[in-house]
Scaffold this motif. Structure first.
Motif, PDB file in Angstrom:
ATOM      1  N   LEU A  92      -8.087  -4.071 -10.685  1.00  0.00           N
ATOM      2  CA  LEU A  92      -7.182  -2.964 -10.650  1.00  0.00           C
ATOM      3  C   LEU A  92      -5.776  -3.514 -11.232  1.00  0.00           C
ATOM      4  O   LEU A  92      -5.016  -2.683 -11.845  1.00  0.00           O
ATOM      5  CB  LEU A  92      -6.660  -3.005  -9.098  1.00  0.00           C
ATOM      6  CG  LEU A  92      -7.803  -2.395  -8.166  1.00  0.00           C
ATOM      7  CD1 LEU A  92      -7.562  -2.493  -6.673  1.00  0.00           C
ATOM      8  CD2 LEU A  92      -8.008  -1.041  -8.547  1.00  0.00           C
ATOM      9  N   LEU A  93      -5.452  -4.685 -11.195  1.00  0.00           N
ATOM     10  CA  LEU A  93      -4.289  -5.183 -11.766  1.00  0.00           C
ATOM     11  C   LEU A  93      -4.464  -5.251 -13.449  1.00  0.00           C
ATOM     12  O   LEU A  93      -3.637  -5.117 -14.147  1.00  0.00           O
ATOM     13  CB  LEU A  93      -3.843  -6.720 -11.408  1.00  0.00           C
ATOM     14  CG  LEU A  93      -3.352  -6.842  -9.791  1.00  0.00           C
ATOM     15  CD1 LEU A  93      -3.349  -8.439  -9.844  1.00  0.00           C
ATOM     16  CD2 LEU A  93      -2.258  -6.311  -9.806  1.00  0.00           C
ATOM     17  N   GLY A  94      -5.481  -5.838 -14.105  1.00  0.00           N
ATOM     18  CA  GLY A  94      -5.940  -5.872 -15.449  1.00  0.00           C
ATOM     19  C   GLY A  94      -5.854  -4.427 -16.181  1.00  0.00           C
ATOM     20  O   GLY A  94      -5.394  -4.207 -17.049  1.00  0.00           O
ATOM     21  N   THR A  95      -6.984  -3.786 -15.549  1.00  0.00           N
ATOM     22  CA  THR A  95      -7.198  -2.312 -16.307  1.00  0.00           C
ATOM     23  C   THR A  95      -6.045  -1.442 -15.997  1.00  0.00           C
ATOM     24  O   THR A  95      -5.759  -0.710 -17.060  1.00  0.00           O
ATOM     25  CB  THR A  95      -8.280  -1.715 -15.893  1.00  0.00           C
ATOM     26  OG1 THR A  95      -9.376  -2.879 -16.430  1.00  0.00           O
ATOM     27  CG2 THR A  95      -8.738  -0.431 -16.606  1.00  0.00           C
ATOM     28  N   HIS A  96      -5.792  -1.265 -14.626  1.00  0.00           N
ATOM     29  CA  HIS A  96      -4.730  -0.188 -14.197  1.00  0.00           C
ATOM     30  C   HIS A  96      -3.363  -0.814 -13.710  1.00  0.00           C
ATOM     31  O   HIS A  96      -2.558   0.111 -13.449  1.00  0.00           O
ATOM     32  CB  HIS A  96      -5.151   0.522 -13.061  1.00  0.00           C
ATOM     33  CG  HIS A  96      -6.723   1.117 -13.263  1.00  0.00           C
ATOM     34  ND1 HIS A  96      -7.086   2.270 -14.304  1.00  0.00           N
ATOM     35  CD2 HIS A  96      -8.132   0.764 -13.004  1.00  0.00           C
ATOM     36  CE1 HIS A  96      -8.169   2.391 -14.290  1.00  0.00           C
ATOM     37  NE2 HIS A  96      -8.773   1.374 -13.537  1.00  0.00           N
ATOM     38  N   HIS A  97      -3.177  -1.877 -13.938  1.00  0.00           N
ATOM     39  CA  HIS A  97      -1.804  -2.795 -13.660  1.00  0.00           C
ATOM     40  C   HIS A  97      -1.494  -2.316 -12.156  1.00  0.00           C
ATOM     41  O   HIS A  97      -0.365  -2.599 -12.039  1.00  0.00           O
ATOM     42  CB  HIS A  97      -0.781  -2.145 -14.582  1.00  0.00           C
ATOM     43  CG  HIS A  97      -1.073  -2.336 -16.108  1.00  0.00           C
ATOM     44  ND1 HIS A  97      -1.136  -3.476 -16.725  1.00  0.00           N
ATOM     45  CD2 HIS A  97      -1.577  -1.278 -16.970  1.00  0.00           C
ATOM     46  CE1 HIS A  97      -1.326  -3.338 -18.030  1.00  0.00           C
ATOM     47  NE2 HIS A  97      -1.689  -2.122 -18.197  1.00  0.00           N
ATOM     48  N   GLY A  98      -2.482  -2.249 -11.422  1.00  0.00           N
ATOM     49  CA  GLY A  98      -2.194  -2.040 -10.162  1.00  0.00           C
ATOM     50  C   GLY A  98      -1.606  -0.771  -9.843  1.00  0.00           C
ATOM     51  O   GLY A  98      -1.131  -0.558  -8.479  1.00  0.00           O
ATOM     52  N   ALA A  99      -1.401   0.034 -10.849  1.00  0.00           N
ATOM     53  CA  ALA A  99      -0.505   1.300 -10.506  1.00  0.00           C
ATOM     54  C   ALA A  99      -1.621   2.503  -9.693  1.00  0.00           C
ATOM     55  O   ALA A  99      -1.901   3.218 -10.833  1.00  0.00           O
ATOM     56  CB  ALA A  99       0.236   1.724 -11.714  1.00  0.00           C
ATOM     57  N   ILE A 100      -1.840   2.430  -8.765  1.00  0.00           N
ATOM     58  CA  ILE A 100      -2.970   3.322  -8.274  1.00  0.00           C
ATOM     59  C   ILE A 100      -2.297   4.170  -7.053  1.00  0.00           C
ATOM     60  O   ILE A 100      -1.853   3.698  -6.278  1.00  0.00           O
ATOM     61  CB  ILE A 100      -4.111   2.695  -7.779  1.00  0.00           C
ATOM     62  CG1 ILE A 100      -4.951   2.214  -9.125  1.00  0.00           C
ATOM     63  CG2 ILE A 100      -4.931   3.806  -7.028  1.00  0.00           C
ATOM     64  CD1 ILE A 100      -6.024   1.327  -8.898  1.00  0.00           C
ATOM     65  N   GLN A 101      -2.384   5.508  -6.966  1.00  0.00           N
ATOM     66  CA  GLN A 101      -1.877   6.204  -5.901  1.00  0.00           C
ATOM     67  C   GLN A 101      -3.065   6.041  -4.852  1.00  0.00           C
ATOM     68  O   GLN A 101      -4.017   6.082  -4.883  1.00  0.00           O
ATOM     69  CB  GLN A 101      -1.680   7.726  -6.358  1.00  0.00           C
ATOM     70  CG  GLN A 101      -1.011   8.154  -7.570  1.00  0.00           C
ATOM     71  CD  GLN A 101       0.380   8.393  -7.042  1.00  0.00           C
ATOM     72  OE1 GLN A 101       0.835   8.326  -5.726  1.00  0.00           O
ATOM     73  NE2 GLN A 101       1.170   7.950  -7.894  1.00  0.00           N
ATOM     74  N   PRO A 102      -2.479   5.452  -3.571  1.00  0.00           N
ATOM     75  CA  PRO A 102      -3.254   5.161  -2.492  1.00  0.00           C
ATOM     76  C   PRO A 102      -4.208   6.110  -2.076  1.00  0.00           C
ATOM     77  O   PRO A 102      -5.260   6.092  -1.911  1.00  0.00           O
ATOM     78  CB  PRO A 102      -2.210   5.121  -1.317  1.00  0.00           C
ATOM     79  CG  PRO A 102      -0.994   4.447  -2.090  1.00  0.00           C
ATOM     80  CD  PRO A 102      -0.877   5.304  -3.373  1.00  0.00           C
ATOM     81  N   LYS A 103      -3.725   7.521  -2.288  1.00  0.00           N
ATOM     82  CA  LYS A 103      -4.700   8.376  -1.833  1.00  0.00           C
ATOM     83  C   LYS A 103      -5.883   8.683  -2.932  1.00  0.00           C
ATOM     84  O   LYS A 103      -6.775   9.385  -2.503  1.00  0.00           O
ATOM     85  CB  LYS A 103      -4.081  10.026  -1.828  1.00  0.00           C
ATOM     86  CG  LYS A 103      -3.393  10.213  -3.046  1.00  0.00           C
ATOM     87  CD  LYS A 103      -2.589  11.628  -2.776  1.00  0.00           C
ATOM     88  CE  LYS A 103      -1.672  12.186  -3.887  1.00  0.00           C
ATOM     89  NZ  LYS A 103      -0.848  13.332  -3.656  1.00  0.00           N
TER      90      LYS A 103
END
Length: 316
Positions: free
Chosen positions: A258-269
């Motif tokens: 999550l941190l590497g590919t998406h930089h942790g920037a994920i909408q919780p929903k």
């Protein structure tokens, strides 16, 4: 089993030869969606139907007109199917996945929003409800994921970030003498029996041997017919990551992904669909054929119900 070089391309060069036009891509979709002949989505008519001049199939029984993309994740898309095929090949060929910004750059898409929507549609096709349950020795535990909720996903940039935590439950097959098999990951609202037991029942076969920590939330597993082994970590000299290495290793890999590919920037929903992608990739990590992964994801894409951009973003 599909045959390499016959049912799916083996290399990128062969991929370009097979899917050089929009027509060749649609013809391939027809073989995947209706391998035994056209099936009318309205009345269920099965048989050979002549294609009309506009590329539609007209059911001889109910006269309904259908296309090969209708009712799939490609439904009403304004992006060429040839671009969709290239996206699926690229996504399945990347070991750690891709971000929407990366997909936009590789395919030369006109907007970040288009790439973002394509990825979310494909994530919905990565897991089928009819998948086989986990078997053998299975570790189960919960963990928290740190998410960074960004304000504006359309541009790929953010002016405001909010950090939040999401609770997920993880199940991992433990192989003997060592190694891990398949996994299941699901977000839950609370780490109690009302949320954990249904997850286990839907993910793990009743013949499995389940290993958990000392939480009382798992006390009802024996009533469900499971062979249950508990390890109480409180006051124990054995660390949790030593007694239950599977779930802790997967949890660490998930957070790193999550941190590497998406930089942790994920909408919780949207987290549920990112978890589906992680499970899809992890369970196929030993596959030596990228072409087969392309085939499997495309095969699932034609039986997955369509979803609109507004529904994905929750604006519908």
């Amino acid at each position: 089993m599909p045959v390499a070089g016959k049912d799916y391309p083996i290399t990128w060069s062969q991929f370009l030869d097979w899917f050089h036009s929009e027509e060749s891509c649609r013809t391939y979709l027809v073989g995947l969606r209706w391998p035994t002949g056209f099936i009318c989505p309205k009345c269920g008519f099965l048989g050979n139907v002549t294609q009309s001049s506009r590329g539609r199939w007209v059911c001889p029984a109910c006269k309904r007109q259908s296309t090969v993309t209708a009712g799939t994740i490609f439904d009403k898309t304004r992006t060429d199917i040839r671009v969709w095929f290239a996206a699926i090949w690229y996504i399945t060929s990347q070991k750690n996945g891709v971000s929407a910004l990366g997909l936009q750059r590789v395919l030369g898409l006109g907007s970040y929003e288009t790439a973002w929507t394509m990825l979310h549609r494909l994530r919905r096709a990565m897991v089928l409800p009819s998948r086989e349950l986990l078997t053998g020795e299975v570790e189960v535990d919960e963990t928290y994921l740190a998410l960074t909720e960004r304000g504006n996903h359309k541009s790929g940039k953010s002016s405001k970030c909010n950090t939040t935590k999401a609770l997920v439950v993880i199940a991992v097959e433990i192989l003997q003498p060592k190694g891990f098999g398949r996994i299941r990951v699901q977000r839950i609202e609370k780490a109690d029996s009302a949320h954990l037991i249904p997850f286990i029942w839907e993910s793990i076969d009743a013949s499995a041997n389940i290993h958990t920590d000392g939480s009382t939330a798992y006390n009802k597993l024996k009533e469900k017919g499971y062979d249950h082994r508990r390890t109480v970590h409180l006051g124990s000299d054995i660390q949790a990551h030593d007694s239950m290495p599977g779930v802790h290793r997967v949890a660490a890999l998930l957070q790193r992904w999550l941190l590497g590919t998406h930089h942790g920037a994920i909408q919780p929903k949207q987290l549920d669909y990112y978890l589906d992608e992680f499970v899809f990739r992890f369970n196929r990590r030993t596959s030596k054929s990228r072409g087969l992964l392309f085939y499997r994801l495309l095969q699932q894409a034609v039986v997955t119900r369509p979803v609109t951009y507004k529904k994905i973003t929750g604006k519908s």
